[in-house]
Write an enzyme that holds these catalytic residues in place. Structure first.
Site, PDB file in Angstrom:
ATOM      1  N   TYR A   1      23.709  -7.583   1.536  1.00 17.89           N
ATOM      2  CA  TYR A   1      24.874  -8.159   0.856  1.00 17.89           C
ATOM      3  C   TYR A   1      24.749  -8.018  -0.666  1.00 17.89           C
ATOM      4  O   TYR A   1      25.724  -7.703  -1.347  1.00 17.89           O
ATOM      5  CB  TYR A   1      25.063  -9.621   1.269  1.00 17.89           C
TER       6      TYR A   1
ATOM      7  N   GLU B   1      27.854 -16.675   5.447  1.00 17.44           N
ATOM      8  CA  GLU B   1      26.623 -17.457   5.403  1.00 17.44           C
ATOM      9  C   GLU B   1      25.497 -16.593   5.931  1.00 17.44           C
ATOM     10  O   GLU B   1      25.703 -15.820   6.873  1.00 17.44           O
ATOM     11  CB  GLU B   1      26.702 -18.714   6.273  1.00 17.44           C
TER      12      GLU B   1
HETATM   13  C1  LIG Z   1      20.835  -7.240   8.736  1.00 16.39           C
HETATM   14  C2  LIG Z   1      21.019  -5.919   9.495  1.00 16.39           C
HETATM   15  C3  LIG Z   1      22.478  -5.817   9.953  1.00 16.39           C
HETATM   16  C4  LIG Z   1      20.717  -4.775   8.546  1.00 16.39           C
HETATM   17  O1  LIG Z   1      20.973  -3.563   9.237  1.00 16.39           O
HETATM   18  P1  LIG Z   1      20.240  -2.168   8.890  1.00 16.39           P
HETATM   19  O2  LIG Z   1      21.180  -1.075   9.270  1.00 16.39           O
HETATM   20  O3  LIG Z   1      18.875  -2.134   9.426  1.00 16.39           O
HETATM   21  O4  LIG Z   1      20.136  -2.299   7.313  1.00 16.39           O
HETATM   22  P2  LIG Z   1      19.982  -1.143   6.294  1.00 16.39           P
HETATM   23  O5  LIG Z   1      19.080  -0.071   6.781  1.00 16.39           O
HETATM   24  O6  LIG Z   1      21.370  -0.745   5.873  1.00 16.39           O
HETATM   25  O7  LIG Z   1      19.272  -1.938   5.136  1.00 16.39           O
HETATM   26  C5  LIG Z   1      19.925  -2.955   4.405  1.00 16.39           C
HETATM   27  C6  LIG Z   1      19.041  -3.321   3.234  1.00 16.39           C
HETATM   28  O8  LIG Z   1      18.000  -4.191   3.705  1.00 16.39           O
HETATM   29  C7  LIG Z   1      16.737  -3.643   3.371  1.00 16.39           C
HETATM   30  N1  LIG Z   1      15.851  -3.939   4.490  1.00 16.39           N
HETATM   31  C8  LIG Z   1      15.965  -3.460   5.746  1.00 16.39           C
HETATM   32  N2  LIG Z   1      14.984  -4.007   6.511  1.00 16.39           N
HETATM   33  C9  LIG Z   1      14.269  -4.811   5.692  1.00 16.39           C
HETATM   34  C10 LIG Z   1      13.149  -5.659   5.875  1.00 16.39           C
HETATM   35  N3  LIG Z   1      12.564  -5.799   7.078  1.00 16.39           N
HETATM   36  N4  LIG Z   1      12.696  -6.371   4.819  1.00 16.39           N
HETATM   37  C11 LIG Z   1      13.282  -6.275   3.607  1.00 16.39           C
HETATM   38  N5  LIG Z   1      14.359  -5.482   3.359  1.00 16.39           N
HETATM   39  C12 LIG Z   1      14.833  -4.769   4.390  1.00 16.39           C
HETATM   40  C13 LIG Z   1      16.974  -2.160   3.229  1.00 16.39           C
HETATM   41  O9  LIG Z   1      16.007  -1.563   2.393  1.00 16.39           O
HETATM   42  C14 LIG Z   1      18.355  -2.133   2.621  1.00 16.39           C
HETATM   43  O10 LIG Z   1      18.327  -2.338   1.244  1.00 16.39           O
HETATM   44  P3  LIG Z   1      18.505  -1.086   0.261  1.00 16.39           P
HETATM   45  O11 LIG Z   1      19.873  -0.548   0.541  1.00 16.39           O
HETATM   46  O12 LIG Z   1      18.342  -1.707  -1.059  1.00 16.39           O
HETATM   47  O13 LIG Z   1      17.422  -0.111   0.621  1.00 16.39           O
HETATM   48  C15 LIG Z   1      20.043  -5.800  10.700  1.00 16.39           C
HETATM   49  O14 LIG Z   1      18.742  -6.051  10.234  1.00 16.39           O
HETATM   50  C16 LIG Z   1      20.352  -6.725  11.855  1.00 16.39           C
HETATM   51  O15 LIG Z   1      21.164  -6.410  12.737  1.00 16.39           O
HETATM   52  N6  LIG Z   1      19.693  -7.908  11.859  1.00 16.39           N
HETATM   53  C17 LIG Z   1      19.882  -8.888  12.915  1.00 16.39           C
HETATM   54  C18 LIG Z   1      21.231  -9.566  12.796  1.00 16.39           C
HETATM   55  C19 LIG Z   1      21.410 -10.215  11.442  1.00 16.39           C
HETATM   56  O16 LIG Z   1      20.527 -10.864  10.925  1.00 16.39           O
HETATM   57  N7  LIG Z   1      22.642 -10.058  10.879  1.00 16.39           N
HETATM   58  C20 LIG Z   1      23.007 -10.646   9.615  1.00 16.39           C
HETATM   59  C21 LIG Z   1      23.546 -12.005   9.839  1.00 16.39           C
HETATM   60  S1  LIG Z   1      24.042 -12.759   8.297  1.00 16.39           S
END
Ligand SMILES: CC(C)(COP(=O)(O)OP(=O)(O)OC[C@H]1O[C@@H](n2cnc3c(N)ncnc32)[C@H](O)[C@@H]1OP(=O)(O)O)[C@@H](O)C(=O)NCCC(=O)NCCS
Length: 141
Positions: free
Chosen positions: A111, A99
């Site tokens: 995802y 989710e």
């Molecule tokens: C979600 C999370 C794990 C992503 O981690 P991350 O290492 O920064 O992500 P990545 O750098 O691998 O980027 C993932 C994708 O999101 C995109 N992205 C990253 N930040 C973004 C933003 N602020 N807005 C839109 N897209 C974004 C990236 O471009 C990437 O897509 P791409 O591969 O097509 O370029 C991180 O933001 C996080 O820890 N968030 C808080 C906890 C959370 O929400 N977890 C998910 C619960 S379901």
């Protein structure tokens, strides 16, 4: 993930999920008592920079959490966590689901990029007015 990792994990948890309902005790219970739970940390130069968890029951896998430390975001590290889950569960599970809050764009993008499809909306899943998308991927497709 080991018990001794929990301080570092929880520091990331607090900055990642503003209203987290997961306590240190909840994590400890998961690690010690839940035989369906599998948790992993990601380290860079000896420092924990992210973690993820799943519940793996027979051929179904549910991702319970994914987080990357704020200072390490936007570098693609989360893809490593998701790929690890897929590799880990593939011998046992067909479907991986989760989710995600409908306004969590980075997570949904993560995802989608890893083959997950949208499977419906769970109304108020995260509280009043906070809906979740269900997302899933079939590892055999
Ligand atoms: C979600 C999370 C794990 C992503 O981690 P991350 O290492 O920064 O992500 P990545 O750098 O691998 O980027 C993932 C994708 O999101 C995109 N992205 C990253 N930040 C973004 C933003 N602020 N807005 C839109 N897209 C974004 C990236 O471009 C990437 O897509 P791409 O591969 O097509 O370029 C991180 O933001 C996080 O820890 N968030 C808080 C906890 C959370 O929400 N977890 C998910 C619960 S379901």
């Amino acid at each position: 993930m080991k018990i001794e990792d929990l301080n570092a994990v929880y520091a990331i948890e607090i900055e990642a999920f503003k209203n987290s309902t997961w306590t240190m005790e909840a994590y400890t219970r998961e690690l010690v008592m839940n035989k369906f739970a599998h948790y992993f940390v990601m380290e860079l130069d000896g420092e924990i920079i992210g973690y993820t968890g799943i519940w793996l029951v027979v051929d179904q896998c549910q991702i319970t959490t994914v987080a990357v430390a704020k200072k390490m975001r936007g570098k693609g590290y989360s893809h490593v966590l998701i790929q690890h889950i897929k590799d880990y569960v593939k011998p046992q599970a067909d479907i991986v689901s989760l989710e995600v809050r409908v306004d969590n764009t980075p997570a949904m993008r993560l995802y989608e990029r890893n083959g997950f499809k949208y499977g419906g909306v769970r109304k108020n899943y995260y509280g009043e007015g906070l809906d979740a998308h269900v997302m899933w991927v079939n590892l055999n497709e």
